[in-house]
Design a protein around this motif. Structure first.
Motif, PDB file in Angstrom:
ATOM      1  N   GLN A   1      39.917  -9.385 -40.893  1.00  0.00           N
ATOM      2  CA  GLN A   1      39.375  -8.607 -41.998  1.00  0.00           C
ATOM      3  C   GLN A   1      38.708  -9.540 -42.998  1.00  0.00           C
ATOM      4  N   ALA A   2      37.847  -8.981 -43.814  1.00  0.00           N
ATOM      5  CA  ALA A   2      37.118  -9.787 -44.790  1.00  0.00           C
ATOM      6  C   ALA A   2      38.070 -10.366 -45.826  1.00  0.00           C
ATOM      7  N   SER A   3      37.710 -11.521 -46.347  1.00  0.00           N
ATOM      8  CA  SER A   3      38.517 -12.167 -47.382  1.00  0.00           C
ATOM      9  C   SER A   3      38.456 -11.372 -48.678  1.00  0.00           C
ATOM     10  N   GLU A   4      39.384 -11.637 -49.542  1.00  0.00           N
ATOM     11  CA  GLU A   4      39.397 -10.980 -50.850  1.00  0.00           C
ATOM     12  C   GLU A   4      38.110 -11.275 -51.611  1.00  0.00           C
ATOM     13  N   ALA A   5      37.615 -12.497 -51.481  1.00  0.00           N
ATOM     14  CA  ALA A   5      36.382 -12.871 -52.165  1.00  0.00           C
ATOM     15  C   ALA A   5      35.202 -12.047 -51.664  1.00  0.00           C
ATOM     16  N   GLU A   6      35.104 -11.851 -50.334  1.00  0.00           N
ATOM     17  CA  GLU A   6      33.998 -11.064 -49.787  1.00  0.00           C
ATOM     18  C   GLU A   6      34.140  -9.596 -50.167  1.00  0.00           C
ATOM     19  N   ARG A   7      35.355  -9.074 -50.131  1.00  0.00           N
ATOM     20  CA  ARG A   7      35.558  -7.671 -50.498  1.00  0.00           C
ATOM     21  C   ARG A   7      35.198  -7.404 -51.948  1.00  0.00           C
ATOM     22  N   SER A   8      35.366  -8.410 -52.796  1.00  0.00           N
ATOM     23  CA  SER A   8      35.093  -8.223 -54.221  1.00  0.00           C
ATOM     24  C   SER A   8      33.603  -8.135 -54.526  1.00  0.00           C
ATOM     25  N   VAL A   9      32.759  -8.681 -53.650  1.00  0.00           N
ATOM     26  CA  VAL A   9      31.315  -8.671 -53.902  1.00  0.00           C
ATOM     27  C   VAL A   9      30.551  -7.739 -52.971  1.00  0.00           C
ATOM     28  N   ASN A  10      31.197  -7.251 -51.916  1.00  0.00           N
ATOM     29  CA  ASN A  10      30.522  -6.385 -50.955  1.00  0.00           C
ATOM     30  C   ASN A  10      31.455  -5.235 -50.607  1.00  0.00           C
ATOM     31  N   VAL A  11      31.149  -4.062 -51.106  1.00  0.00           N
ATOM     32  CA  VAL A  11      32.030  -2.915 -50.926  1.00  0.00           C
ATOM     33  C   VAL A  11      32.181  -2.551 -49.445  1.00  0.00           C
ATOM     34  N   ARG A  12      31.142  -2.775 -48.629  1.00  0.00           N
ATOM     35  CA  ARG A  12      31.231  -2.445 -47.201  1.00  0.00           C
ATOM     36  C   ARG A  12      32.300  -3.275 -46.495  1.00  0.00           C
ATOM     37  N   ALA A  13      32.601  -4.453 -47.044  1.00  0.00           N
ATOM     38  CA  ALA A  13      33.546  -5.352 -46.383  1.00  0.00           C
ATOM     39  C   ALA A  13      34.983  -4.852 -46.460  1.00  0.00           C
ATOM     40  N   ARG A  14      35.255  -3.933 -47.357  1.00  0.00           N
ATOM     41  CA  ARG A  14      36.644  -3.515 -47.578  1.00  0.00           C
ATOM     42  C   ARG A  14      37.254  -2.841 -46.355  1.00  0.00           C
ATOM     43  N   SER A  15      36.445  -2.170 -45.557  1.00  0.00           N
ATOM     44  CA  SER A  15      36.979  -1.470 -44.387  1.00  0.00           C
ATOM     45  C   SER A  15      36.662  -2.176 -43.069  1.00  0.00           C
ATOM     46  N   ALA A  16      36.037  -3.344 -43.133  1.00  0.00           N
ATOM     47  CA  ALA A  16      35.579  -4.021 -41.915  1.00  0.00           C
ATOM     48  C   ALA A  16      36.744  -4.634 -41.131  1.00  0.00           C
ATOM     49  N   VAL A  17      36.674  -4.489 -39.803  1.00  0.00           N
ATOM     50  CA  VAL A  17      37.643  -5.098 -38.895  1.00  0.00           C
ATOM     51  C   VAL A  17      36.860  -5.727 -37.742  1.00  0.00           C
ATOM     52  N   MET A  18      37.135  -6.986 -37.447  1.00  0.00           N
ATOM     53  CA  MET A  18      36.456  -7.680 -36.353  1.00  0.00           C
ATOM     54  C   MET A  18      37.438  -7.980 -35.232  1.00  0.00           C
ATOM     55  N   ARG A  19      37.023  -7.688 -33.999  1.00  0.00           N
ATOM     56  CA  ARG A  19      37.837  -7.970 -32.818  1.00  0.00           C
ATOM     57  C   ARG A  19      36.986  -8.738 -31.799  1.00  0.00           C
ATOM     58  N   VAL A  20      37.658  -9.599 -31.016  1.00  0.00           N
ATOM     59  CA  VAL A  20      36.954 -10.485 -30.093  1.00  0.00           C
ATOM     60  C   VAL A  20      37.607 -10.413 -28.720  1.00  0.00           C
ATOM     61  N   LEU A  21      36.777 -10.307 -27.687  1.00  0.00           N
ATOM     62  CA  LEU A  21      37.218 -10.308 -26.295  1.00  0.00           C
ATOM     63  C   LEU A  21      36.471 -11.417 -25.560  1.00  0.00           C
ATOM     64  N   GLU A  22      37.165 -12.128 -24.676  1.00  0.00           N
ATOM     65  CA  GLU A  22      36.549 -13.241 -23.942  1.00  0.00           C
ATOM     66  C   GLU A  22      36.749 -13.056 -22.448  1.00  0.00           C
ATOM     67  N   ARG A  23      35.669 -13.302 -21.687  1.00  0.00           N
ATOM     68  CA  ARG A  23      35.799 -13.340 -20.227  1.00  0.00           C
ATOM     69  C   ARG A  23      36.356 -14.698 -19.829  1.00  0.00           C
ATOM     70  N   SER A  24      37.262 -14.719 -18.871  1.00  0.00           N
ATOM     71  CA  SER A  24      37.844 -15.966 -18.405  1.00  0.00           C
ATOM     72  C   SER A  24      36.755 -16.916 -17.933  1.00  0.00           C
ATOM     73  N   SER A  25      36.923 -18.194 -18.233  1.00  0.00           N
ATOM     74  CA  SER A  25      35.948 -19.201 -17.789  1.00  0.00           C
ATOM     75  C   SER A  25      35.897 -19.291 -16.278  1.00  0.00           C
ATOM     76  N   ALA A  26      36.934 -18.776 -15.635  1.00  0.00           N
ATOM     77  CA  ALA A  26      36.960 -18.785 -14.171  1.00  0.00           C
ATOM     78  C   ALA A  26      36.436 -17.493 -13.578  1.00  0.00           C
ATOM     79  N   GLY A  27      36.087 -16.525 -14.476  1.00  0.00           N
ATOM     80  CA  GLY A  27      35.621 -15.235 -13.983  1.00  0.00           C
ATOM     81  C   GLY A  27      34.196 -15.326 -13.484  1.00  0.00           C
ATOM     82  N   GLU A  28      33.731 -14.211 -12.945  1.00  0.00           N
ATOM     83  CA  GLU A  28      32.366 -14.137 -12.425  1.00  0.00           C
ATOM     84  C   GLU A  28      31.520 -13.303 -13.351  1.00  0.00           C
TER      85      GLU A  28
END
Length: 310
Positions: free
Chosen positions: A282-309
């Motif tokens: 989630q966005a830092s307190e500093a970012e949320r304080s200057v950008n209202v859109r950041a208050r509800s933002a959630v980031m998720r990351v998925l990675e393919r295995s380096s051995a995958g095809e």
């Protein structure tokens, strides 16, 4: 108001694993994330930017003219596979989705996204195709309007609002943003002191008009199909409907099929080829304080295995 890309550095740091890689910014917007990605690429790195908004494409083409590492395709991210094919890319090192509506879209009254500005009730991210919000409200029945407001906006007064819209359109067409906002205000028995009564309904109608959730489901599947070994999918969501879909998709892909209890499991069966990277960010307190859109933002990351095809 200038568009401020939410979680910009966090997203780019998660996405770019090799400076010589091939990356896709599938929601260019006004290019904040794209420019940050380019800062981390070397001369052999490449960036494909996508958007369905004509103004976003205009800005993207200006960036491509200034930087030969950039190529541009216009289209919705639900058509990701076809757009990659047109670009001649069979695999990529990373795909970024920054979901939802951008600040410039909200701030342009003629786009019809915001109840804070009077404008035509459009809400299409690509104004050249599809049905506008006004057309949808004019032709949809009361039950379906209520369902959309409930399911896509999590609006507790969906039935009341739908009934009021249908009553009003019998007198005159509902074609303006402030007109719709006032109808919603009339239908809601009491207001949240922290949120405009039209907030959830406008979100719901926008999602329906742009088919955002089906587009997202299709885009996620197509993105992982094109990730090369070690490639990453990074998604920034701004409301729970999106984030639940993203979370479930990444969870299911990383843990693989759930077998009945007692069935013998081999190491090969447990290897899915994907893993989630870290926790939701989630966005830092500093970012949320200057950008209202950041208050509800959630980031998720998925990675393919380096051995995958790929």
């Amino acid at each position: 108001m200038a568009h401020e890309s939410v979680l910009q550095q966090e997203a780019v740091d998660a996405l770019v694993t090799t400076p010589a890689g091939r990356y896709v910014d599938a929601t260019f917007g006004r290019g904040g994330h794209s420019r940050a990605i380019l800062d981390q690429l070397d001369d052999s790195g490449r960036l494909l930017v996508l958007d369905r908004d004509p103004e976003a494409i205009r800005v993207a083409r200006e960036l491509a003219e200034a930087d030969p590492r950039v190529s541009v395709q216009r289209g919705d991210f639900g058509s990701l596979a076809g757009l990659l094919n047109e670009a001649g890319w069979s695999w990529v090192d990373g795909v970024l989705f920054d979901l939802g509506v951008s600040s410039p879209q909200l701030d342009e009254p003629e786009r019809g996204f915001s109840f804070r500005h009077d404008g035509p009730l459009d809400m299409r991210m690509d104004p050249d195709t599809g049905q506008s919000a006004a057309d949808w409200l004019a032709n949809e029945d009361e039950k379906e309007i209520a369902r959309v407001l409930r399911d896509y906006g999590e609006e507790r007064f969906a039935k009341r609002i739908a009934r009021r819209i249908v009553e009003a359109r019998q007198e005159q067409p509902v074609t303006r943003t402030t007109q719709l906002a006032e109808l919603i205000r009339e239908a809601v028995p009491f207001e949240d002191r922290y949120k405009h009564p039209a907030t959830r309904s406008f979100q719901a109608i926008r999602i329906r008009v742009n088919e955002e959730l089906p587009q997202l489901d299709e885009a996620l599947r197509q993105a992982v199909d094109h990730l090369g070994p070690g490639g990453r999918l990074v998604v920034i969501s701004f409301h729970s409907l999106e984030d639940r879909r993203v979370k479930r998709f990444m969870r299911d892909l990383s843990r693989g099929p759930q077998l009945p209890r007692g069935v013998p499991v081999t190491a090969e069966m447990e290897e899915t080829g994907f893993r989630t990277v870290g926790r939701a960010v989630q966005a830092s307190e500093a970012e949320r304080s200057v950008n209202v859109r950041a208050r509800s933002a959630v980031m998720r990351v998925l990675e393919r295995s380096s051995a995958g095809e790929a």
